[in-house]
Write an enzyme that holds these catalytic residues in place. Structure first.
Site, mmCIF file in Angstrom:
data_model
loop_
_atom_site.group_PDB
_atom_site.id
_atom_site.type_symbol
_atom_site.label_atom_id
_atom_site.label_comp_id
_atom_site.label_asym_id
_atom_site.label_seq_id
_atom_site.Cartn_x
_atom_site.Cartn_y
_atom_site.Cartn_z
ATOM 1 C CG ASP A 136 -6.542 -7.395 17.621
ATOM 2 O OD1 ASP A 136 -6.043 -6.260 17.730
ATOM 3 O OD2 ASP A 136 -6.688 -7.986 16.522
ATOM 4 C CG HIS A 281 -4.832 -11.564 20.732
ATOM 5 N ND1 HIS A 281 -3.848 -11.978 19.860
ATOM 6 C CD2 HIS A 281 -6.011 -11.581 20.042
ATOM 7 C CE1 HIS A 281 -4.382 -12.229 18.673
ATOM 8 N NE2 HIS A 281 -5.709 -12.000 18.770
#
Length: 322
Positions: A136, A281
């Site tokens: 992300d 991430h």
């Protein structure tokens, strides 16, 4: 003397009505005269034989002659049906006879079978142990490309949920995602908490990010992940109305909190299961540091592969779940 006798008999026969054939009947006087003459040898009158009647043409039927059909006869037209090399003739129903049409068997053409539903090539593998790695908040100019380098080394495809304002800054990184076969999803334009937004604001966050991704790749994403995983009923309805698939996660490595590599592996081993979606991430992190992610990622891939998992994109995993 014999000659004279024959002559007399012949003359008598010519003059006698009995032998002349002119009249077969004789009178009583003629009979008496004959009797008185003393000649009792005259035979009785002979009736002429009846002429044979000609045989009727209809009484004798010539052989090998085809009789014509009666006027009210209905012709039968044979139809041929092939059955194992033999030809079978069946009468065709008379179109003027309603009873025959009602009882006639009309062949019905079976519809063509439906074509099989296409399946993603990877879905044909052992779908029981699929896992998707997701990243992300990117892209950026450092960690996102480093993550893709590791994925490429292990021949693994990941899914990147990108933020719109970051996509505008690094379109070349988005292009690399597409070129290397990774999936790209929408993660809002400015990483907002979606339940706190109005419907119009939520739609704007999604639309602007779609446009940034399309400008870089030429394609509009169909996947959506809400920041912080926060999605109430209104968010889910809005996402669905915009033809997106909402994608949560099942394993949080907590890399964003600066968790150590050992801690990240501990979370993974505890929570992973077939069909799992792992959260990591490619931008952000505690104090902007995601070195723990870069160090843990090779170990995560090796652990999953050694335990029989197949690493796929989110689209493939969802397709396998049906």
């Amino acid at each position: 003397m014999a000659v004279i006798t024959v002559f007399m008999i012949t003359s008598f026969a010519e003059k006698s009505p009995v032998f002349s054939g002119k009249n077969n009947a004789i009178s009583e006087d003629q009979a008496k005269n004959l009797n008185n003459s003393g000649n009792n040898s005259i035979p009785p009158p002979v009736k002429p034989a009846p002429e044979p009647k000609p045989e009727s043409e209809s009484s004798v039927e010539p052989e090998n002659v085809t009789k014509p059909d009666p006027p009210d006869a209905k012709p039968e037209t044979p139809t041929e049906t092939e059955s194992q090399g033999e030809t079978e003739s069946k009468p065709v129903p008379d179109p003027t006879d309603k009873s025959e049409l009602e009882n006639a068997v009309i062949p019905v053409k079976k519809p063509d079978p439906k074509p099989p539903v296409p399946v993603h090539p990877q879905v044909q593998e052992d779908r029981k142990k699929f896992v998707a790695l997701t990243f992300d908040d990117g892209p950026d100019g450092k960690y996102t490309s480093a993550v893709m380098d590791i994925l490429d080394e292990y021949k693994v495809k990941g899914t990147f949920f990108v933020v719109g304002q970051q996509a505008i800054k690094f379109p070349e990184v988005i292009q690399r995602m597409k070129n290397e076969g990774h999936s790209i999803g929408n993660h809002t334009f400015s990483h907002v908490n979606m339940p706190k937004q109005s419907i119009e604001e939520m739609k704007e966050q999604i639309t602007k990010t779609d446009e940034a991704i399309k400008d870089a790749t030429g394609e509009t994403p169909t996947l959506f992940r809400a920041p912080y995983g926060s999605a109430n009923a209104q968010v889910k309805e809005t996402v669905s109305q915009m033809s997106k698939t909402l994608v949560p996660w099942s394993v949080d490595t907590r890399d964003w909190a600066g968790t150590s590599v050992a801690g990240m592996m501990g979370h993974l081993k505890k929570e992973i299961s077939p069909g799992g979606i792992v959260l990591m991430h490619s931008f952000g992190g505690k104090n902007g540091d995601l070195n723990n992610t870069l160090q843990a990622l090779p170990l995560i891939i090796e652990y999953l592969q050694n335990n029989g998992y197949t690493l796929v994109t989110t689209e493939v995993l969802l397709a396998a779940k049906g």
